[in-house]
Structures are given as C-alpha cells and as structure tokens.
Design an enzyme around this catalytic site. Structure first.
Site, mmCIF file in Angstrom:
data_model
loop_
_atom_site.group_PDB
_atom_site.id
_atom_site.type_symbol
_atom_site.label_atom_id
_atom_site.label_comp_id
_atom_site.label_asym_id
_atom_site.label_seq_id
_atom_site.Cartn_x
_atom_site.Cartn_y
_atom_site.Cartn_z
ATOM 1 N N CYS A 2 0.800 -1.101 0.067
ATOM 2 C CA CYS A 2 -0.201 -0.097 0.053
ATOM 3 C C CYS A 2 1.008 1.302 0.068
ATOM 4 O O CYS A 2 1.752 1.517 0.843
ATOM 5 C CB CYS A 2 -0.851 -0.036 1.286
ATOM 6 S SG CYS A 2 -1.752 1.601 1.336
ATOM 7 N N CYS B 54 -3.645 5.566 9.120
ATOM 8 C CA CYS B 54 -4.205 5.677 7.923
ATOM 9 C C CYS B 54 -5.681 6.264 7.936
ATOM 10 O O CYS B 54 -6.290 5.761 8.873
ATOM 11 C CB CYS B 54 -4.394 4.410 7.113
ATOM 12 S SG CYS B 54 -5.379 4.088 5.595
ATOM 13 N N GLU C 105 3.230 -5.718 9.107
ATOM 14 C CA GLU C 105 3.565 -4.389 8.712
ATOM 15 C C GLU C 105 4.473 -3.962 9.525
ATOM 16 O O GLU C 105 5.498 -3.154 8.851
ATOM 17 C CB GLU C 105 2.329 -3.656 8.770
ATOM 18 C CG GLU C 105 2.510 -1.943 8.225
ATOM 19 C CD GLU C 105 1.177 -1.224 8.665
ATOM 20 O OE1 GLU C 105 0.149 -1.683 8.627
ATOM 21 O OE2 GLU C 105 1.451 -0.087 9.119
#
Ligand code: SF4
Length: 279
Positions: free
Chosen positions: A94, A191, A124
């Site tokens: 992403c 995010c 992540e």
C-alpha cells in the site's frame, strides 16, 4: 428490526489495489506466490488459490518465479533476496505503508532512532522495522514506551502502524508534543481509512443494541473495530461471514449495526445483511 451500516466500512483502497494487482498478475503468470496471506479473509483467499496463487510463509527455496508483496509491505531484505534469486516482484505494498518505509529509511540515514508504535508481531510493523538498519524500538502503547524505553538524547522519529488505534495515537502525539523536545519528530502515519472506520464504528456502537463486526480472525484492523464497538456496546460479535451470525443473541435487538474490517469485501457484508434480514 433495523439494520444500520457504519458510515465507513469494508475494504480500503490499499486492499482493493492489492487484489486488483494480484488478479491481473494471475491472468498472465502460471505460478504466482504471495509472501503471507494477501488478505485476511478465507473466502477471498480460497478463490485466489483456485486461480493459482500459492501462499508461502518464508522465502526459502523460492527461485526463478514471481512473488506478490501484499499491502502490508516487507523489509528491504525481501527485495534483496528477490534480486539475488531471480524472483520477479509484483509489488502491492500500500502506498501509505510505502510512505512509512521512506520516512524511517530517510530518518535512519540522517542518524535518528526510530520508534514504531504498533503490534511488534504484525507483518506491517516487521516490514517497517526492516527498513531501519539500527536504533529501532517497537512499543505497543505509551505505557510500554514509558516502562521500557531507555532515555537517550538521540534524535528520534516516531511512526505508527497504519491501523493503530486513533485515540491511543492522539494521546501519544500529545505526550511527545508536551515534552517540547525539538529532537523528537512525530509522524502522523495512521491511515485515514482506518481512522474513518474506527470513528464510524464508535458512532454505530452508541446507536445500536447489537453490532456485528465482519472480518477475518487474523485481521488486526477488524480486531480493533471489535474492541472499539465492544467497549460501547456489550452485544458486539466478531464474525467472519454469514455462517457466524449469532441469531439467538441478536434476535431481540431493535437496531443491529454492521461494520467490517479492511479485508472484508462488500459481497460478504451484503450476504450477512441479507441473512440477518431474512432469517
Ligand atoms: S488500511 Fe490504509 S494503509 Fe492499510 S492497506 Fe488500507 S489504505 Fe493502505
């Protein structure tokens, strides 16, 4: 019975993009590997596996083939391995995660220590760590930081896992700003898709008698949605798909809220809603 959907729910831009990149690649590749689950959703994974995607948990022995890097991203060593072993990379990291990689890499090069707030076992976070050569510390929250971080006068850059709880993120930001220390930089890396989903989940949980949170049991952002809703509405249930609907537990509810994590395609959400309405 009224069914109310959260204002923001289900797959985000990063997951949709990763699915599109992978589906495109599956049209031309005979064998395609993915480093870890592309998306934490068994229904979607099974369908991709039928098209030829193989999920692998380590890179050992992968040579002369093609590898999808999922939206969580990976550390630099994976790219190095692929170059060395003639593995073609299909990069679905992403862009928001990629931005964190650039931030930590650049600040490491400039001599900063890096602090990552997040779940240290999450891919992540491991991927972000993998762009820091040294001086990287991972904490789950402010208490963890206060109890375990050895103070140093080093320049420090702070980043957050993209799905980090927005309330905890705000508290941490406030704490570091209150120190008034110019050597500490706090980067806003949560995010917005996560933030919107979490805030919408809060509004939903306050309004409803029961809440169904839909998403894979491995999904960290679904877990956070569940925790947020459970705190405000005790009748909150985490289900993966329509098979998990707890009919007996929600049958007396007047308002049932529906939300879903970033790995949950809309089709699965619709199926849950149809089943709740008709059974
Ligand atoms: S939640 Fe945000 S950071 Fe994570 S994949 Fe989706 S858009 Fe990207």
């Amino acid at each position: 019975m009224e069914i109310i959907r959260a204002d923001h729910y289900a797959t985000c831009f990063g997951v949709d993009r990763a699915l599109e990149i992978t589906n495109d690649a599956l049209e031309s590749e005979t064998e395609l590997y993915c480093y870890g689950e592309l998306i934490h959703n068994n229904d979607v994974l099974e369908s991709l596996e039928r098209k030829g995607l193989h999920i692998i948990e380590d890179l050992q022995d992968l040579k002369d083939s093609s590898l999808v890097i999922r939206s969580h991203g990976v550390g630099q060593s994976v790219y190095d391995y692929c170059v060395k072993n003639n593995v073609r990379i299909i990069d679905a990291t992403c862009p928001k995660v990629r931005r964190i990689h650039s931030i930590v890499r650049q600040h490491c090069d400039d001599g900063y220590d890096i602090i990552i707030f997040g779940n240290r076992d999450h891919p992540e976070v491991q991927g972000i760590k993998g762009w820091c050569e040294k001086g990287v510390y991972i904490y789950s929250d402010l208490n963890d930081y206060k109890n375990n971080h050895n103070y140093s006068e080093n320049k420090t850059c702070i980043v957050f896992q993209t799905t980090y709880n927005i309330n905890k993120h705000n508290d941490i930001k406030e704490y570091f700003y209150s120190l008034n220390n110019n050597a500490i930089i706090v980067k806003d890396t949560v995010c917005r898709a996560t933030e919107l989903r979490q805030e919408a989940a809060k509004r939903l949980a306050v309004e409803c008698d029961s809440v169904l949170v839909i998403g894979g049991k491995q999904s960290s952002n679904t877990k956070k949605l569940y925790e947020i809703c459970k705190e405000l509405c005790d009748n909150t249930y985490w289900i993966e798909n329509a098979d998990g609907i707890p009919y007996d537990l929600i049958k007396n509810s007047k308002k049932i809220g529906i939300t879903a994590g970033a790995s949950t395609p809309l089709g699965i959400v619709e199926e849950v809603i149809v089943n709740v309405r008709t059974k």
